[in-house]
Scaffold this motif. Sequence first.
Motif, short mmCIF file in Angstrom:
data_model
loop_
_atom_site.label_atom_id
_atom_site.label_comp_id
_atom_site.label_asym_id
_atom_site.label_seq_id
_atom_site.Cartn_x
_atom_site.Cartn_y
_atom_site.Cartn_z
N LEU A 185 0.82 -1.21 0.00
CA LEU A 185 0.00 0.00 0.00
C LEU A 185 0.86 1.26 0.00
O LEU A 185 0.50 2.26 -0.63
CB LEU A 185 -0.94 -0.01 1.21
CG LEU A 185 -2.02 -1.09 1.22
CD1 LEU A 185 -2.89 -0.96 2.45
CD2 LEU A 185 -2.88 -1.00 -0.03
N VAL A 186 1.99 1.23 0.70
CA VAL A 186 2.88 2.39 0.70
C VAL A 186 3.42 2.64 -0.71
O VAL A 186 3.53 3.79 -1.16
CB VAL A 186 4.02 2.19 1.71
CG1 VAL A 186 5.11 3.25 1.51
CG2 VAL A 186 3.49 2.29 3.14
N VAL A 187 3.75 1.58 -1.42
CA VAL A 187 4.22 1.73 -2.80
C VAL A 187 3.12 2.36 -3.66
O VAL A 187 3.40 3.19 -4.55
CB VAL A 187 4.66 0.37 -3.37
CG1 VAL A 187 4.94 0.46 -4.87
CG2 VAL A 187 5.91 -0.13 -2.64
N LEU A 188 1.88 1.98 -3.42
CA LEU A 188 0.77 2.57 -4.17
C LEU A 188 0.60 4.06 -3.87
O LEU A 188 0.08 4.80 -4.70
CB LEU A 188 -0.53 1.82 -3.86
CG LEU A 188 -0.63 0.39 -4.40
CD1 LEU A 188 -1.95 -0.25 -3.97
CD2 LEU A 188 -0.50 0.35 -5.92
N THR A 189 1.03 4.50 -2.69
CA THR A 189 0.98 5.94 -2.40
C THR A 189 2.16 6.69 -3.04
O THR A 189 2.10 7.92 -3.17
CB THR A 189 0.99 6.19 -0.89
OG1 THR A 189 2.24 5.74 -0.32
CG2 THR A 189 -0.16 5.47 -0.21
N TRP A 190 3.23 5.97 -3.39
CA TRP A 190 4.38 6.62 -4.03
C TRP A 190 4.11 6.96 -5.49
O TRP A 190 4.55 8.00 -5.98
CB TRP A 190 5.60 5.72 -3.96
CG TRP A 190 6.20 5.58 -2.61
CD1 TRP A 190 5.96 6.38 -1.52
CD2 TRP A 190 7.13 4.59 -2.17
NE1 TRP A 190 6.68 5.94 -0.44
CE2 TRP A 190 7.41 4.85 -0.81
CE3 TRP A 190 7.75 3.51 -2.79
CZ2 TRP A 190 8.30 4.07 -0.08
CZ3 TRP A 190 8.63 2.74 -2.07
CH2 TRP A 190 8.90 3.02 -0.73
#
Length: 636
Positions: A49-54
């Motif tokens: 999910l953090v990668v999706l926010t990047w």
Amino acid sequence: MAAGRPEAQDHPPENGFTPLEHPVPRLLPHIDGSVLPSLGGFGKHQKQLVVLTWIPALFIGFSQFSDYFLLAQPNGTCVQPLANHSNWTAATPPVTGTGGAPALQLKGNGTGEGYGDGSGLLCACKEWRLELQTGLSQNVVTKWNLVCDSAWKVHIAKFSLLVGSIFGYLVMGVMADWFGRHPVLILSVLFMLVFGLSVAFSVNVTMFSTLRFFEGFCLAGLALSLYVLRIELCLPAWRFSMTMVASFLMVGGQLLMPGVAALCRNWPDRDDWQVLQIVIISPFVLMLPYVWIFPESLRWLLATQHYRRSKAMMLRIAKKNQVDMTTEPSGVLTELEQELHKKPQRTCIVKMMSTRNLWKNIVVLCVNSLTGYGIHHCFARSMMDPEAQPTALCHADYYTMAGIAVATCLALCPAVGLMGRRGGLLTFMIITALASLLQLGLLNLIGKYSLRHDTVLRDSLNRRFSVAFSIIGMFSSHAVSTLSIFFCAEITPTVIRGGGLGLVLASAGFGMLTAPIMELHNQKGYFLHHVIFACCTLLCIICLLLLPEPRGQPLPESLADGESFTRQTLLHPGEQHLLLAKSDGDYSRVHDTPLHLTATGGATVAVATALAAVPASYALATGGEVIGNRAIANGV
């Protein structure tokens, strides 16, 4: 009291009594300490999910710096002048976030050079041939001839995006606290596509400015929701590093923007600026699947008592992280089952005013953010070379600012790691204040008291010192702004984190708004503008000492958690304990002289008897035993 919040009591009271009421949840409020570790910590689910926010951070960087190309000022040649029929050329310095007002510079035919304000001889022209040197062959300014008497419309167009962002941060922040982070994210993406693509089909500058306002509004909601979701997904040890990766990607968008603009040059069927606008908005289509693949923030669900939705999400997270919740020993799921009957409770940012410490911390960070972005424009304008060619000026200033942003992100990582959030913010603010004061004072001293006869050397030194202090000031002020926003996200409770972060980001927007305001007034009052922000840096240095240190601390969840999140005391808890233990040892011999106590008088005996009646647990917690021993010793 040390920084952080008092832990919940995990042991029964020592007086032997058990509470008759239903016990307060001890695990669910401690998300970083109990809930997330029981779900696998910062596991596979959270990392994905953090990668999706990047990914959207790169596209946000494109949109935030699109004004440098869509509204850049062109070089102009008067084809049909009013006064005479000879051709003459006028060049306007490119409009950047740090550029001057779009005054026309007269060249050629031995008439010298001068500046105008949009009227008079310099604008006495019926027909212009405008030429861009910033990657595009045509933009909004050349499309509708926004020069001379119409130059003020360029500033209105620049206002529109920033003002829309300010309103977006304020409104979307409150909505993120009331309805959740996920609805705000999806709503912002949908309307960002609608308004962003509509900008490319504007028929006049009024329509362009209006649609840019709504584009900025949606862009603010998108950036804010992603920032909050990223913070709330991470454990304390991962928060800053994950945020800095997103900052690097946004700076990457700034660096790639000239290349993207060059690829959109000389498009056959449409104007270049329309193609560029479509290119920078179209990637947001990739975020449409976030409706299904990106869940609501578990931290927000627990903080607002959405326990039924929290249970289903916790089971999905545990399955994704390969954690067996049926055998987990912490009892988080068991405690959650007991709380399912509770109704959700939402909190508005307005309730922050009822607190004692929290609102002060947020106001301090708002002033820091405003000062950082406001004085950044002052340094950037001082760095510009007024004698440079417009084309070189545009590219040099743009890439210099991008390079300084990269250097700032690189320097923030070790600085915050060594000094913490408060120490790093204080250090960069001190550097900003020194650079500003030296630039305002030292350069005047060089010109007034030294090198009065050698004007060439004096001007050369002034220019070099000004550029040096400007680069240092831009570097430190950018760090102050970035760290102030992150600081606010860490100390604001989850129940109002969207609103608190929206206030700080809106303050940053007001700071950035000073650049087009100064350009609209043709840089009049620039020196006073710089002096005011320099004074604000000194005020911020004092106020920063009042902030807590959130490094390594769990995020506050409720208003009570945020209120108890105060700065560290002079002595650490361990040192205070040792001090009390040492005091106990010094007066322990008093207990061995009971006969001598009778000779001290009834007052001393009464004090000793009253203290003896206090439960042992209360005496140890408050230090009452030490006070009693000292009173007895004084009586003796």
